[in-house]
Write an enzyme that holds these catalytic residues in place. Structure first.
Site, PDB file in Angstrom:
ATOM      1  N   CYS A   1     -40.042  -5.524  37.045  1.00 36.14           N
ATOM      2  CA  CYS A   1     -39.218  -4.762  37.986  1.00 36.14           C
ATOM      3  C   CYS A   1     -39.959  -3.453  38.263  1.00 36.14           C
ATOM      4  O   CYS A   1     -41.075  -3.260  37.788  1.00 36.14           O
ATOM      5  CB  CYS A   1     -37.792  -4.555  37.490  1.00 36.14           C
TER       6      CYS A   1
ATOM      7  N   HIS B   1     -45.738  -7.143  15.531  1.00 33.11           N
ATOM      8  CA  HIS B   1     -44.746  -6.417  14.735  1.00 33.11           C
ATOM      9  C   HIS B   1     -43.304  -6.751  15.080  1.00 33.11           C
ATOM     10  O   HIS B   1     -42.429  -6.618  14.224  1.00 33.11           O
ATOM     11  CB  HIS B   1     -44.941  -4.905  14.901  1.00 33.11           C
TER      12      HIS B   1
END
Length: 93
Positions: free
Chosen positions: A15, A48
């Site tokens: 976006c 992570h």
């Protein structure tokens, strides 16, 4: 059936700034969407946080960098270990 419930399914969202998509997609407990700005954030979002959706702000990232980030995102595995407990906490409703 929702395809995003499959553990190997990945998504790409774009976006203007990436912020709106980040807010919208992370409402779903099976999605871990990460707003990415460069190769480091693409890699870390997988290693992570086990992100399964990469999000870009098209006004804020160069097309070639975004393509490189997608490639890195798709081939980078989740490291698990010390990161697993945090990801599990994020996945709880």
């Amino acid at each position: 059936a929702n395809l995003m419930t499959q553990s190997n399914t990945k998504g790409i969202l774009i976006c203007g700034s990436g912020i709106g998509m980040s807010i919208a997609v992370n409402r779903y407990d099976w999605i871990r969407g990460a707003l990415v700005h460069d190769e480091t954030t693409a890699r870390l979002s997988r290693e992570h946080n086990d992100a399964n959706v990469i999000i870009f702000g098209e006004r804020l990232i160069d097309e070639l960098i975004a393509l490189s980030c997608v490639s890195l995102f798709l081939k980078t595995p989740f490291l698990g270990g010390r990161h697993r407990k945090r990801v599990e906490k994020l996945s709880k409703s």
